[in-house]
Design a protein around this motif. Structure first.
Motif, PDB file in Angstrom:
ATOM      1  N   MET A  73       2.673 -18.202  62.992  1.00  0.00           N
ATOM      2  CA  MET A  73       3.845 -17.722  63.664  1.00  0.00           C
ATOM      3  C   MET A  73       4.397 -16.626  63.058  1.00  0.00           C
ATOM      4  N   SER A  74       4.580 -15.502  63.730  1.00  0.00           N
ATOM      5  CA  SER A  74       5.261 -14.307  63.050  1.00  0.00           C
ATOM      6  C   SER A  74       6.582 -14.583  63.436  1.00  0.00           C
ATOM      7  N   VAL A  75       7.488 -13.624  62.646  1.00  0.00           N
ATOM      8  CA  VAL A  75       9.030 -13.771  62.840  1.00  0.00           C
ATOM      9  C   VAL A  75       9.460 -13.171  64.112  1.00  0.00           C
ATOM     10  N   THR A  76       8.731 -12.039  64.299  1.00  0.00           N
ATOM     11  CA  THR A  76       8.991 -11.422  65.493  1.00  0.00           C
ATOM     12  C   THR A  76       8.613 -12.105  66.810  1.00  0.00           C
ATOM     13  N   GLY A  77       7.689 -13.026  66.608  1.00  0.00           N
ATOM     14  CA  GLY A  77       6.935 -13.688  67.713  1.00  0.00           C
ATOM     15  C   GLY A  77       7.966 -14.760  68.128  1.00  0.00           C
ATOM     16  N   GLY A 114       7.871 -22.527  69.873  1.00  0.00           N
ATOM     17  CA  GLY A 114       6.511 -22.373  69.599  1.00  0.00           C
ATOM     18  C   GLY A 114       5.536 -23.631  69.901  1.00  0.00           C
ATOM     19  N   VAL A 115       6.053 -24.808  70.688  1.00  0.00           N
ATOM     20  CA  VAL A 115       5.329 -25.727  71.168  1.00  0.00           C
ATOM     21  C   VAL A 115       4.508 -25.228  72.419  1.00  0.00           C
ATOM     22  N   ILE A 166      11.386 -15.013  67.119  1.00  0.00           N
ATOM     23  CA  ILE A 166      12.707 -14.384  67.670  1.00  0.00           C
ATOM     24  C   ILE A 166      12.367 -14.030  69.043  1.00  0.00           C
ATOM     25  N   GLY A 167      11.330 -13.456  69.406  1.00  0.00           N
ATOM     26  CA  GLY A 167      11.002 -12.819  70.846  1.00  0.00           C
ATOM     27  C   GLY A 167      11.012 -14.085  71.594  1.00  0.00           C
ATOM     28  N   ARG A 168      10.174 -15.264  71.320  1.00  0.00           N
ATOM     29  CA  ARG A 168      10.266 -16.343  72.325  1.00  0.00           C
ATOM     30  C   ARG A 168      11.680 -17.026  72.302  1.00  0.00           C
ATOM     31  N   ALA A 169      12.397 -17.112  71.209  1.00  0.00           N
ATOM     32  CA  ALA A 169      13.768 -17.509  71.126  1.00  0.00           C
ATOM     33  C   ALA A 169      14.784 -17.066  72.621  1.00  0.00           C
ATOM     34  N   LEU A 170      14.546 -15.697  72.134  1.00  0.00           N
ATOM     35  CA  LEU A 170      15.389 -14.870  73.089  1.00  0.00           C
ATOM     36  C   LEU A 170      14.866 -14.901  74.501  1.00  0.00           C
ATOM     37  N   ALA A 202      11.025 -26.677  79.066  1.00  0.00           N
ATOM     38  CA  ALA A 202       9.910 -25.670  78.796  1.00  0.00           C
ATOM     39  C   ALA A 202      10.661 -24.531  78.053  1.00  0.00           C
ATOM     40  N   GLY A 203      11.928 -24.101  78.289  1.00  0.00           N
ATOM     41  CA  GLY A 203      12.446 -23.241  77.569  1.00  0.00           C
ATOM     42  C   GLY A 203      12.756 -23.478  75.859  1.00  0.00           C
ATOM     43  N   ALA A 204      13.065 -24.702  75.645  1.00  0.00           N
ATOM     44  CA  ALA A 204      13.263 -25.136  74.372  1.00  0.00           C
ATOM     45  C   ALA A 204      11.848 -25.237  73.593  1.00  0.00           C
TER      46      ALA A 204
END
Length: 119
Positions: free
Chosen positions: A1-5, A63-64, A7-11, A56-58
């Motif tokens: 898992m990339s850092v940008t991925g 990344g699950v 961060i993007g999913r979290a945002l 689903a957001g969490a």
């Protein structure tokens, strides 16, 4: 898992988690809109939709099963957008505000579709 991925999913997830929690804590305006759209069992529908947004957001943020969680969020976004932002029924400033929210949700939908297509 990339850092940008991550961060993007979290945002991206943050808007769903926040709105889901808001709807669970203060469901009445959303229930009224669902009732007005003749959604069967509007209280239950709002609870389910809100739970999907939070859960689903969490999981997406962590990344699950991101493809599955993005699909669930995209599915929950359709009724939320159509029922919650009917700009076509509004006039003036309210129409403009609802149209902005509708288009924002379309952008979120696009981001979720992008994630569902990732390997």
């Amino acid at each position: 898992m990339s850092v940008t991925g991550f961060i993007g999913r979290a945002l991206l997830s943050s808007v769903f988690i926040r709105n889901g929690l808001d709807h669970l804590q203060n469901p009445e305006p959303i229930v009224r809109a669902a009732r007005g759209a003749e959604v069967p069992e509007p209280e239950l529908a709002v609870k389910i939709n809100s739970g999907v947004m939070v859960g689903a957001g969490a999981l997406l943020a962590l990344g699950v099963a991101p493809r599955l969680m993005s699909t669930a969020l995209a599915a929950s976004l359709v009724p939320t957008t159509v029922i919650g932002h009917p700009f076509w029924d509004k006039q003036g400033k309210e129409r403009s505000q609802q149209q902005v929210q509708f288009l924002k949700n379309l952008a979120l939908f696009g981001a979720l579709l992008y994630i569902t297509g990732q390997d």
